[in-house]
Design a protein around this motif. Structure first.
Motif, PDB file in Angstrom:
ATOM      1  N   LEU A  68       0.855  -1.184   0.000  1.00 29.94           N
ATOM      2  CA  LEU A  68       0.000   0.000   0.000  1.00 29.94           C
ATOM      3  C   LEU A  68       0.890   1.234   0.000  1.00 29.94           C
ATOM      4  N   ALA A  69       0.806   2.018  -1.061  1.00 32.88           N
ATOM      5  CA  ALA A  69       1.580   3.260  -1.182  1.00 32.88           C
ATOM      6  C   ALA A  69       0.631   4.440  -1.038  1.00 32.88           C
ATOM      7  N   VAL A  70       0.825   5.202   0.031  1.00 29.84           N
ATOM      8  CA  VAL A  70      -0.019   6.351   0.351  1.00 29.84           C
ATOM      9  C   VAL A  70       0.678   7.622  -0.129  1.00 29.84           C
ATOM     10  N   PHE A  71      -0.052   8.473  -0.850  1.00 22.70           N
ATOM     11  CA  PHE A  71       0.507   9.734  -1.334  1.00 22.70           C
ATOM     12  C   PHE A  71      -0.265  10.906  -0.746  1.00 22.70           C
ATOM     13  N   GLN A  72       0.462  11.768  -0.070  1.00 26.20           N
ATOM     14  CA  GLN A  72      -0.100  12.984   0.511  1.00 26.20           C
ATOM     15  C   GLN A  72       0.737  14.176   0.051  1.00 26.20           C
ATOM     16  N   ALA A  73       0.097  15.322  -0.108  1.00 26.51           N
ATOM     17  CA  ALA A  73       0.814  16.537  -0.512  1.00 26.51           C
ATOM     18  C   ALA A  73      -0.124  17.724  -0.379  1.00 26.51           C
ATOM     19  N   MET A  74       0.461  18.900  -0.348  1.00 29.54           N
ATOM     20  CA  MET A  74      -0.316  20.123  -0.473  1.00 29.54           C
ATOM     21  C   MET A  74      -0.855  20.197  -1.900  1.00 29.54           C
ATOM     22  N   ASP A  75      -1.855  21.063  -2.143  1.00 34.87           N
ATOM     23  CA  ASP A  75      -2.360  21.259  -3.496  1.00 34.87           C
ATOM     24  C   ASP A  75      -1.198  21.619  -4.415  1.00 34.87           C
ATOM     25  N   GLY A  76      -1.156  20.950  -5.575  1.00 30.73           N
ATOM     26  CA  GLY A  76      -0.075  21.213  -6.517  1.00 30.73           C
ATOM     27  C   GLY A  76       1.184  20.431  -6.218  1.00 30.73           C
ATOM     28  N   GLY A  77       1.134  19.549  -5.238  1.00 31.55           N
ATOM     29  CA  GLY A  77       2.328  18.818  -4.839  1.00 31.55           C
ATOM     30  C   GLY A  77       2.783  17.761  -5.818  1.00 31.55           C
ATOM     31  N   GLY A  78       1.925  17.377  -6.768  1.00 21.68           N
ATOM     32  CA  GLY A  78       2.345  16.439  -7.807  1.00 21.68           C
ATOM     33  C   GLY A  78       1.950  14.998  -7.582  1.00 21.68           C
ATOM     34  N   LYS A  79       0.910  14.763  -6.794  1.00 22.22           N
ATOM     35  CA  LYS A  79       0.501  13.378  -6.532  1.00 22.22           C
ATOM     36  C   LYS A  79       0.094  12.659  -7.816  1.00 22.22           C
ATOM     37  N   TYR A 134      -4.968   9.765   6.224  1.00 20.22           N
ATOM     38  CA  TYR A 134      -4.244  10.875   6.856  1.00 20.22           C
ATOM     39  C   TYR A 134      -4.960  12.213   6.713  1.00 20.22           C
ATOM     40  N   GLU A 135      -5.928  12.285   5.828  1.00 19.33           N
ATOM     41  CA  GLU A 135      -6.750  13.492   5.770  1.00 19.33           C
ATOM     42  C   GLU A 135      -7.446  13.728   7.115  1.00 19.33           C
ATOM     43  N   GLU A 136      -7.629  12.649   7.867  1.00 14.88           N
ATOM     44  CA  GLU A 136      -8.335  12.728   9.145  1.00 14.88           C
ATOM     45  C   GLU A 136      -7.495  13.319  10.264  1.00 14.88           C
TER      46      GLU A 136
END
Length: 294
Positions: A68-79, A134-136
């Motif tokens: 499971l690969a989780v991707f988190q970033a600020m808007d525009g982070g390139g997910k 992680y949004e939580e």
């Protein structure tokens, strides 16, 4: 750059123990002192994608593990771009991708991990989460009104609320690891200036206008709060068997390299093997039967 040097370079972005973690110590524009540029990096990425494809087929054939690969970033982070580039050579049958938006009424009627559990990868698959559980502990910390919508009893929303959420996430990821799901978490770390440039690019290019939302500016105004929330989330949940990778993402090609290398090393470390083949005698009998089948 030699292969072992490349591995050592990218391991520096792995956070396996969260205690004492400080986001300020990670340069979003850094490239780890590499002595090659974008063209060479993209060539290396192509080789990495090829190797990842081979390992994904072996993961599927082995059938015991999942990733499971989780991707988190600020808007525009390139997910989106990172997921697209890194997984470009992988057989779609061996990958599941889920993009998590705001939860709807059914999801809000369950615990916050319920919808996450529904989307986990099957054994033999790589699962990609574009945003995640992680949004939580990220968005909800900056927008506590979202917690109101979850209808959690007031008695459970005291001073220990966030501490308990981190505990639940750690326990969830530990549980997954014990079931054969390897958890990798990627924070695509961009600078505030790089985000500004990428948001402007969405406005300047008509083909990208659809990516822009006025809400992006409202979230950008909360930049410092989000940085604190990411730092705390990584500090609380980075563990040796569920590490975070704080990926310098101002240079997209370098971010892609870090991610693909992390996934390659993870899969290579699983001692994957295909099912035990039939005996040589059985194989020869099958070959003979096929040769006679004309």
């Amino acid at each position: 750059m030699a292969e072992h040097d490349l591995k050592a370079l990218f391991r520096r972005y792995r956070i396996g123990k969260g205690g004492g973690f400080r986001l300020a110590g990670h340069d979003p524009g850094g490239k780890g002192g590499v002595d090659f540029g974008k063209a060479a990096g993209e060539a290396m990425l192509a080789l990495g994608v090829e190797r990842l494809s081979e390992l994904q087929q072996l993961l599927y054939a082995d059938g015991r593990w999942s990733v499971l690969a989780v991707f988190q970033a600020m808007d525009g982070g390139g997910k989106d771009g990172t997921i697209r580039q890194v997984m470009s050579g992988v057989n779609p049958q061996g990958v599941s991708v889920h993009a998590f938006k705001q939860p709807g009424p059914v999801e809000l009627g369950h615990d916050f991990l319920w919808r996450i559990h529904q989307a986990l990868p099957l054994r033999g698959q790589i699962g990609i989460f574009n945003r995640s559980h992680y949004e939580e502990v990220l968005v909800t910390r900056l927008h506590p009104e979202l917690i109101d919508g979850q209808k959690i009893p007031g008695a459970l929303r005291g001073d220990q609320f966030w501490k308990h959420r981190y505990q639940d996430i750690r326990a969830f990821e530990r549980y997954l690891g014990r079931q054969g799901t390897v958890v990798l978490k990627f924070f695509l770390h961009i600078s505030k200036e790089e985000q500004r440039q990428r948001l402007l690019a969405r406005l300047d290019d008509p083909s990208k206008n659809w990516k822009f939302s006025p809400g992006d500016l409202k979230e950008r105004a909360l930049w410092d709060g989000y940085q604190d929330a990411y730092e705390e989330a990584i500090r609380q949940t980075a563990r040796p068997k569920a590490p975070w990778f704080v990926v310098p993402a101002d240079h997209k090609w370098f971010a892609h390299l870090v991610v693909v290398q992390a996934m390659i090393e993870t899969l290579e470390g699983l001692s994957l093997r295909p099912p035990t083949p039939a005996t040589r005698k059985e194989l020869e009998q099958s070959r003979h039967a096929l040769q006679q089948d004309t």
